[in-house]
Design an enzyme around this catalytic site. Structure first.
Site, PDB file in Angstrom:
ATOM      1  N   GLU A 145      16.840 -11.578 -21.901  1.00  0.00           N
ATOM      2  CA  GLU A 145      17.129 -10.346 -22.545  1.00  0.00           C
ATOM      3  C   GLU A 145      18.885 -10.143 -22.688  1.00  0.00           C
ATOM      4  OE1 GLU A 145      15.065  -6.909 -21.406  1.00  0.00           O
ATOM      5  OE2 GLU A 145      15.561  -5.977 -23.410  1.00  0.00           O
ATOM      6  N   ASN A 202      12.700  -3.958 -28.708  1.00  0.00           N
ATOM      7  CA  ASN A 202      12.916  -2.368 -28.291  1.00  0.00           C
ATOM      8  C   ASN A 202      12.986  -1.512 -29.664  1.00  0.00           C
ATOM      9  OD1 ASN A 202      12.667  -2.215 -25.629  1.00  0.00           O
ATOM     10  ND2 ASN A 202      14.682  -3.230 -25.663  1.00  0.00           N
ATOM     11  N   GLU A 216       2.356  -0.972 -30.299  1.00  0.00           N
ATOM     12  CA  GLU A 216       3.137  -2.206 -30.156  1.00  0.00           C
ATOM     13  C   GLU A 216       2.820  -3.211 -31.481  1.00  0.00           C
ATOM     14  OE1 GLU A 216       5.621  -2.594 -28.075  1.00  0.00           O
ATOM     15  OE2 GLU A 216       5.175  -1.067 -26.436  1.00  0.00           O
ATOM     16  N   HIS A 267      12.111   2.306 -29.466  1.00  0.00           N
ATOM     17  CA  HIS A 267      11.814   2.424 -27.967  1.00  0.00           C
ATOM     18  C   HIS A 267      13.208   3.381 -27.499  1.00  0.00           C
ATOM     19  CE1 HIS A 267       8.825  -0.376 -27.917  1.00  0.00           C
ATOM     20  NE2 HIS A 267       8.556  -0.407 -26.790  1.00  0.00           N
ATOM     21  N   ARG A 288       9.174 -15.509  -1.254  1.00  0.00           N
ATOM     22  CA  ARG A 288      10.175 -15.846  -2.206  1.00  0.00           C
ATOM     23  C   ARG A 288       9.500 -16.286  -3.476  1.00  0.00           C
ATOM     24  NH1 ARG A 288      12.287 -18.002   2.361  1.00  0.00           N
ATOM     25  NH2 ARG A 288      14.073 -16.476   3.066  1.00  0.00           N
ATOM     26  N   LYS A 317       8.598 -10.143 -17.607  1.00  0.00           N
ATOM     27  CA  LYS A 317       9.186  -9.128 -17.039  1.00  0.00           C
ATOM     28  C   LYS A 317       8.315  -8.568 -16.140  1.00  0.00           C
ATOM     29  CE  LYS A 317      12.287  -7.136 -20.470  1.00  0.00           C
ATOM     30  NZ  LYS A 317      12.590  -5.748 -20.980  1.00  0.00           N
ATOM     31  N   HIS A 367       2.808   5.570 -23.470  1.00  0.00           N
ATOM     32  CA  HIS A 367       4.070   5.022 -24.001  1.00  0.00           C
ATOM     33  C   HIS A 367       3.876   4.611 -25.377  1.00  0.00           C
ATOM     34  CE1 HIS A 367       7.148   2.000 -24.260  1.00  0.00           C
ATOM     35  NE2 HIS A 367       6.455   0.921 -24.769  1.00  0.00           N
ATOM     36  N   HIS A 372      11.568   5.876 -25.205  1.00  0.00           N
ATOM     37  CA  HIS A 372      11.868   5.936 -23.689  1.00  0.00           C
ATOM     38  C   HIS A 372      12.270   7.343 -23.358  1.00  0.00           C
ATOM     39  CE1 HIS A 372      12.152   1.337 -23.085  1.00  0.00           C
ATOM     40  NE2 HIS A 372      10.709   1.786 -22.799  1.00  0.00           N
ATOM     41  N   LYS A 412       5.865 -12.652 -29.739  1.00  0.00           N
ATOM     42  CA  LYS A 412       6.540 -12.189 -28.449  1.00  0.00           C
ATOM     43  C   LYS A 412       7.130 -13.616 -27.982  1.00  0.00           C
ATOM     44  CE  LYS A 412       7.401  -9.629 -24.732  1.00  0.00           C
ATOM     45  NZ  LYS A 412       7.001  -8.406 -23.644  1.00  0.00           N
ATOM     46  N   ARG A 466      16.055 -10.594 -27.747  1.00  0.00           N
ATOM     47  CA  ARG A 466      14.718  -9.977 -27.098  1.00  0.00           C
ATOM     48  C   ARG A 466      15.013  -8.373 -27.349  1.00  0.00           C
ATOM     49  NH1 ARG A 466      11.813 -11.880 -21.698  1.00  0.00           N
ATOM     50  NH2 ARG A 466      10.313 -10.322 -21.617  1.00  0.00           N
TER      51      ARG A 466
HETATM   52  N1  NAD Z   1       6.652  -6.254 -18.559  1.00  0.00           N
HETATM   53  C1  NAD Z   1       6.796  -6.018 -19.661  1.00  0.00           C
HETATM   54  O1  NAD Z   1       7.285  -6.690 -20.549  1.00  0.00           O
HETATM   55  C2  NAD Z   1       5.972  -4.678 -20.219  1.00  0.00           C
HETATM   56  C3  NAD Z   1       6.024  -4.263 -21.735  1.00  0.00           C
HETATM   57  C4  NAD Z   1       5.647  -3.276 -21.938  1.00  0.00           C
HETATM   58  C5  NAD Z   1       5.130  -2.355 -21.131  1.00  0.00           C
HETATM   59  N2  NAD Z   1       4.984  -2.491 -19.694  1.00  0.00           N
HETATM   60  C6  NAD Z   1       4.318  -1.744 -18.699  1.00  0.00           C
HETATM   61  O2  NAD Z   1       3.137  -1.436 -18.782  1.00  0.00           O
HETATM   62  C7  NAD Z   1       2.496  -0.172 -18.443  1.00  0.00           C
HETATM   63  C8  NAD Z   1       1.631   0.088 -19.338  1.00  0.00           C
HETATM   64  O3  NAD Z   1       0.724  -0.734 -19.541  1.00  0.00           O
HETATM   65  P1  NAD Z   1      -0.812  -0.117 -20.181  1.00  0.00           P
HETATM   66  O4  NAD Z   1      -0.747   0.571 -21.316  1.00  0.00           O
HETATM   67  O5  NAD Z   1      -1.543  -1.397 -20.206  1.00  0.00           O
HETATM   68  O6  NAD Z   1      -1.255   0.841 -18.981  1.00  0.00           O
HETATM   69  P2  NAD Z   1      -2.194   0.969 -17.581  1.00  0.00           P
HETATM   70  O7  NAD Z   1      -2.057  -0.450 -17.048  1.00  0.00           O
HETATM   71  O8  NAD Z   1      -2.112   2.141 -17.040  1.00  0.00           O
HETATM   72  O9  NAD Z   1      -3.655   0.895 -18.320  1.00  0.00           O
HETATM   73  C9  NAD Z   1      -4.120   1.952 -18.903  1.00  0.00           C
HETATM   74  C10 NAD Z   1      -5.331   2.789 -18.524  1.00  0.00           C
HETATM   75  O10 NAD Z   1      -6.585   1.923 -18.925  1.00  0.00           O
HETATM   76  C11 NAD Z   1      -7.233   1.535 -17.761  1.00  0.00           C
HETATM   77  N3  NAD Z   1      -7.650   0.144 -18.099  1.00  0.00           N
HETATM   78  C12 NAD Z   1      -7.244  -0.732 -18.360  1.00  0.00           C
HETATM   79  N4  NAD Z   1      -8.027  -1.829 -18.716  1.00  0.00           N
HETATM   80  C13 NAD Z   1      -9.157  -1.190 -19.066  1.00  0.00           C
HETATM   81  C14 NAD Z   1     -10.475  -1.677 -19.495  1.00  0.00           C
HETATM   82  N5  NAD Z   1     -10.587  -2.810 -20.050  1.00  0.00           N
HETATM   83  N6  NAD Z   1     -11.297  -0.755 -19.724  1.00  0.00           N
HETATM   84  C15 NAD Z   1     -11.141   0.498 -19.117  1.00  0.00           C
HETATM   85  N7  NAD Z   1     -10.132   0.937 -18.864  1.00  0.00           N
HETATM   86  C16 NAD Z   1      -9.147   0.068 -18.640  1.00  0.00           C
HETATM   87  C17 NAD Z   1      -6.234   1.538 -16.598  1.00  0.00           C
HETATM   88  O11 NAD Z   1      -6.897   1.807 -15.503  1.00  0.00           O
HETATM   89  C18 NAD Z   1      -5.429   2.777 -16.849  1.00  0.00           C
HETATM   90  O12 NAD Z   1      -5.895   3.959 -16.440  1.00  0.00           O
HETATM   91  C19 NAD Z   1       3.962   0.586 -18.080  1.00  0.00           C
HETATM   92  O13 NAD Z   1       4.245   0.546 -16.756  1.00  0.00           O
HETATM   93  C20 NAD Z   1       5.347  -0.418 -18.746  1.00  0.00           C
HETATM   94  O14 NAD Z   1       6.308  -0.175 -18.311  1.00  0.00           O
HETATM   95  C21 NAD Z   1       5.651  -3.744 -19.410  1.00  0.00           C
HETATM   96 ZN    ZN Z   2       6.758  -0.709 -25.606  1.00  0.00          ZN
END
Ligand code: NAD
Ligand code: ZN
Length: 361
Positions: free
Chosen positions: A237, A245, A185, A248, A121, A143, A265, A252, A227, A241
């Site tokens: 949200e 987007n 971003e 987006h 939990r 999130k 993304h 998306h 942020k 918030r």
């Molecule tokens: N929670 C939120 O508010 C929020 C906001 C925006 C995006 N997201 C989510 O984030 C995700 C995307 O995140 P991302 O772009 O970081 O992608 P990711 O976590 O897939 O990382 C991108 C790639 O880089 C590699 N990597 C990470 N750090 C590294 C480093 N220091 N050196 C070498 N390789 C490295 C990873 O293994 C992966 O292959 C999506 O699932 C999206 O939905 C969430």
């Molecule tokens: Zn985004």
């Protein structure tokens, strides 16, 4: 090192940004009294590079850790991997007074955060983001969640981390395409909230692309501050918030119609933001010259700014936009800019204008 506070009452936490911070993780976790045992969740790209120093730092502070390595990439954000993590936590007897360290990009942060939100939990977790996108966006705000076959982020929770540690040195090993995607971003924050940040990006882009540590530290801190301010005003949200987007709605939808394959993304929202800027010229009085500056900053960052869609693809795009969970009562609503640094949300946009905004070079 810089510190940004996220003031959310009893759920407040700090974001620390600077070089060499992985080595301090254990000390910070011990100071926060998160418990004596933890699981470090990381992926197959990040764990081999950084888990050792993280675990050594935890050990030095008297904290026991186990490493759980998940596959790299979006597929790890699944209920199946969540279950594997639960099993590993139970096997290693992590109890309520244990915590989770999310070491990786947004995928690991969302997954590990969701595991932390639900295991027993809810237990404490710490974000150690290693991509630019995760450092400026996904690690802040609480999130967390995973994907279903039916769509992205359909299962999730709000679960704030107890600490976010952004070690900018980790960005050195990030592939350039991922780094640029994170920049999309960063630029967004300038457009939605801070014209000075936007100007700074225009001036310092080469230094940023060269991953100059001082520039990274100051820009990442400013993005986290923005942020944090937005999240503080609207934690769950229900209103403001939504401005996060910007770009987006189209972004998306582009990701969805290309089955999350063609675009990262950040690339999809670069296209979305340029289109949203053009719509803003038509609908909310953004000066055309500012739309041009926006276009130019994305181009100089090496990000895509346009797509050429067939009529059929365009129809799918509009359908995907209407299916987006941010759509209320069937209307496609956009975040549009009045000027650089100021946006409004909930703007209705006629579909024919969207086609026009997307198709110009
Ligand atoms: N929670 C939120 O508010 C929020 C906001 C925006 C995006 N997201 C989510 O984030 C995700 C995307 O995140 P991302 O772009 O970081 O992608 P990711 O976590 O897939 O990382 C991108 C790639 O880089 C590699 N990597 C990470 N750090 C590294 C480093 N220091 N050196 C070498 N390789 C490295 C990873 O293994 C992966 O292959 C999506 O699932 C999206 O939905 C969430
Ligand atoms: Zn985004």
């Amino acid at each position: 090192m810089r510190i940004v506070n996220v003031p959310l009452g009893t759920r407040s936490y700090e974001i620390k940004i600077g070089p060499g911070l992985l080595r301090d993780l254990g000390r910070h976790c011990a100071a926060l009294k998160l418990g004596n045992r933890c699981a470090v969740i990381s992926d197959r790209n990040v764990a081999p590079r950084y888990a050792k120093v993280v675990q050594a730092s935890l050990k030095k502070a008297g904290l026991q850790s186990v490493l759980i390595t998940v596959p790299a990439g979006e597929t790890a954000k699944s209920v199946k991997v969540v279950e594997q993590c639960y099993d590993a936590l139970a096997k290693h007897r992590l109890e309520r007074k244990s915590f989770i360290v999310a070491l990786g990009g947004g995928v690991v942060g969302d997954l590990a955060g969701f595991v932390a939100a639900t295991y027993l939990r809810g237990i404490a977790f710490v974000q150690v983001p290693t991509t630019l996108l995760a450092q400026v966006d996904s690690s802040v705000g609480g999130k967390v969640g995973v994907n279903l076959k039916a769509g992205k982020n359909l299962v999730g929770a709000f679960h704030q981390p107890r600490l976010v540690l952004c070690d900018i040195d980790t960005l050195r090993t990030l592939p350039i395409r991922e780094f640029r995607a994170g920049l999309a971003e960063v630029i967004k924050y300038g457009i939605i909230y801070d014209s000075k940040l936007f100007e700074k990006l225009e001036t310092h882009l080469p230094k940023l692309l060269a991953r100059d540590p001082g520039t990274l530290e100051s820009i990442i801190s400013r993005c986290c501050e923005i942020k944090a301010e937005v999240v503080q005003q609207d934690e769950t949200e229900s209103g403001l918030r939504a401005i996060l987007n910007f770009g987006h709605t189209i972004g998306h939808a582009l990701e969805a119609i290309s089955n999350y394959g063609k675009y990262l993304h950040g690339e999809a929202i670069a296209i979305g933001q340029v289109a949203a800027a053009r719509l803003s010229v038509r609908l909310t009085g953004l000066p055309a010259i500012d739309a041009e500056r926006i276009h130019s900053l994305f181009t100089q960052s090496g990000l895509p700014t346009q797509v050429n869609l067939s009529n059929q693809q365009y129809a799918r795009l509009v359908r995907a936009m209407s299916l987006d969970k941010k759509v209320s009562r069937g209307e496609i609503k956009f975040v549009l800019a009045r000027r650089i640094g100021q946006v409004e949300f909930g703007c209705k946009v006629p579909p024919r204008l969207i086609a026009e905004a997307l198709s110009r070079g």
